[in-house]
Design an enzyme around this catalytic site. Structure first.
Site, PDB file in Angstrom:
ATOM      1  N   SER A 102       0.833  -1.198   0.000  1.00  0.00           N
ATOM      2  CA  SER A 102       0.000   0.000   0.000  1.00  0.00           C
ATOM      3  C   SER A 102       0.880   1.265   0.000  1.00  0.00           C
ATOM      4  O   SER A 102       1.646   1.463  -0.932  1.00  0.00           O
ATOM      5  CB  SER A 102      -0.969  -0.071   1.187  1.00  0.00           C
ATOM      6  OG  SER A 102      -1.950   0.910   1.096  1.00  0.00           O
ATOM      7  N   ASP A 152     -10.156  -3.804  -5.876  1.00  0.00           N
ATOM      8  CA  ASP A 152      -9.494  -2.922  -4.895  1.00  0.00           C
ATOM      9  C   ASP A 152     -10.015  -1.496  -5.104  1.00  0.00           C
ATOM     10  O   ASP A 152      -9.788  -0.908  -6.165  1.00  0.00           O
ATOM     11  CB  ASP A 152      -7.966  -2.996  -5.115  1.00  0.00           C
ATOM     12  CG  ASP A 152      -7.190  -2.239  -4.035  1.00  0.00           C
ATOM     13  OD1 ASP A 152      -7.726  -1.263  -3.476  1.00  0.00           O
ATOM     14  OD2 ASP A 152      -6.030  -2.608  -3.791  1.00  0.00           O
ATOM     15  N   HIS A 183      -8.422  -4.334  -1.040  1.00  0.00           N
ATOM     16  CA  HIS A 183      -7.084  -3.779  -0.788  1.00  0.00           C
ATOM     17  C   HIS A 183      -6.278  -4.677   0.166  1.00  0.00           C
ATOM     18  O   HIS A 183      -5.137  -4.363   0.497  1.00  0.00           O
ATOM     19  CB  HIS A 183      -7.246  -2.370  -0.200  1.00  0.00           C
ATOM     20  CG  HIS A 183      -5.997  -1.538  -0.250  1.00  0.00           C
ATOM     21  ND1 HIS A 183      -5.347  -1.233  -1.416  1.00  0.00           N
ATOM     22  CD2 HIS A 183      -5.282  -0.942   0.745  1.00  0.00           C
ATOM     23  CE1 HIS A 183      -4.285  -0.491  -1.139  1.00  0.00           C
ATOM     24  NE2 HIS A 183      -4.212  -0.307   0.165  1.00  0.00           N
TER      25      HIS A 183
HETATM   26  C1  MLT Z   1      -1.442   5.950  -0.127  1.00  0.00           C
HETATM   27  O1  MLT Z   1      -1.860   6.942   0.448  1.00  0.00           O
HETATM   28  O2  MLT Z   1      -0.259   5.683  -0.300  1.00  0.00           O
HETATM   29  C2  MLT Z   1      -2.502   5.047  -0.658  1.00  0.00           C
HETATM   30  O3  MLT Z   1      -3.722   5.679  -0.661  1.00  0.00           O
HETATM   31  C3  MLT Z   1      -2.586   3.788   0.078  1.00  0.00           C
HETATM   32  C4  MLT Z   1      -2.783   3.990   1.543  1.00  0.00           C
HETATM   33  O4  MLT Z   1      -1.806   4.077   2.241  1.00  0.00           O
HETATM   34  O5  MLT Z   1      -3.919   4.045   2.010  1.00  0.00           O
END
Ligand code: MLT
Length: 203
Positions: A102, A152, A183
């Protein structure tokens, strides 16, 4: 940067750079490293930015909307940290494989987008396109695994395909693995990443 380093038993194996998701810590992805390459040294770094107390690697303006100035600054900060960690812990700077989830996958992607030779390869779990409009460095010989979710809501399939195209356009051999669990990072996705790692770096 706050981090932990674990010396591996095989000095020639890639050093695994672990990069957690939003709200995580440098301990979160340790089980993945054990699964993927138990003999490797591990460098696990905590994000330097806090969002309501939750560590991240760069600021965002809203969900999925990145503060690009901070992204560029933090990407350089992490790249510089890798240079100094390689000296401090005496490992080969050119032999780092990132494993990110992520927000951690997004900063790993940003390293690839900004700096030639910064990573030997990368496992990106649910990454987005970190930044657009850049000319990417040469990524020939830098294999990338992308774990994505066909449903996702944060990293849409369209964005996964865009990232795949951009990385391949810069010469990176990319493998995309699809799951159907939004996700989330599932054990089957980790198993697919481990199989890819074995095929890519151990044969
Ligand atoms: C981010 O902010 O890098 C992406 O939206 C993924 C997350 O960390 O939620």
């Amino acid at each position: 940067m706050k981090h932990l380093f674990k010396q591996g038993t095989d000095q020639s194996a890639p050093v695994l750079l672990l990069l957690h998701g939003t709200g995580g810590t440098e301990r979160d992805l340790l089980p993945l490293a054990d699964h993927i390459s138990p003999d490797s040294s591990v460098l696990s770094v905590r994000g330097n930015v806090l969002e309501h107390g939750m560590p991240r690697y760069f600021r965002r303006l809203a969900e999925g909307v990145f503060d690009l100035e901070d992204l560029v600054f933090r990407t350089k900060e992490l790249n510089d940290f890798l240079d100094s960690a390689a000296i401090e812990y005496s490992f080969d700077r050119s032999n780092i494989v990132a494993i990110g989830y992520s927000n951690g996958a997004n900063i790993a992607g940003s390293l690839l987008f900004h700096y030639e030779g910064t990573l030997r390869g990368a496992i990106l779990h649910h990454p987005m396109v970190p930044i657009r409009g850049l000319e990417l460095p040469n990524l020939a010989g830098v294999p990338v695994f992308i774990g994505a979710g066909s449903n996702d809501p944060i990293c849409t399939p369209q964005e996964t395909e865009e990232l795949d195209r951009l990385l391949q356009g810069a010469g990176a051999p990319v493998t995309v693995h699809w799951e159907q669990h939004g996700h989330q990072l599932t054990s089957s996705e980790v198993a697919a990443a481990a199989a890819w790692y074995k095929k890519t770096f151990k044969s």
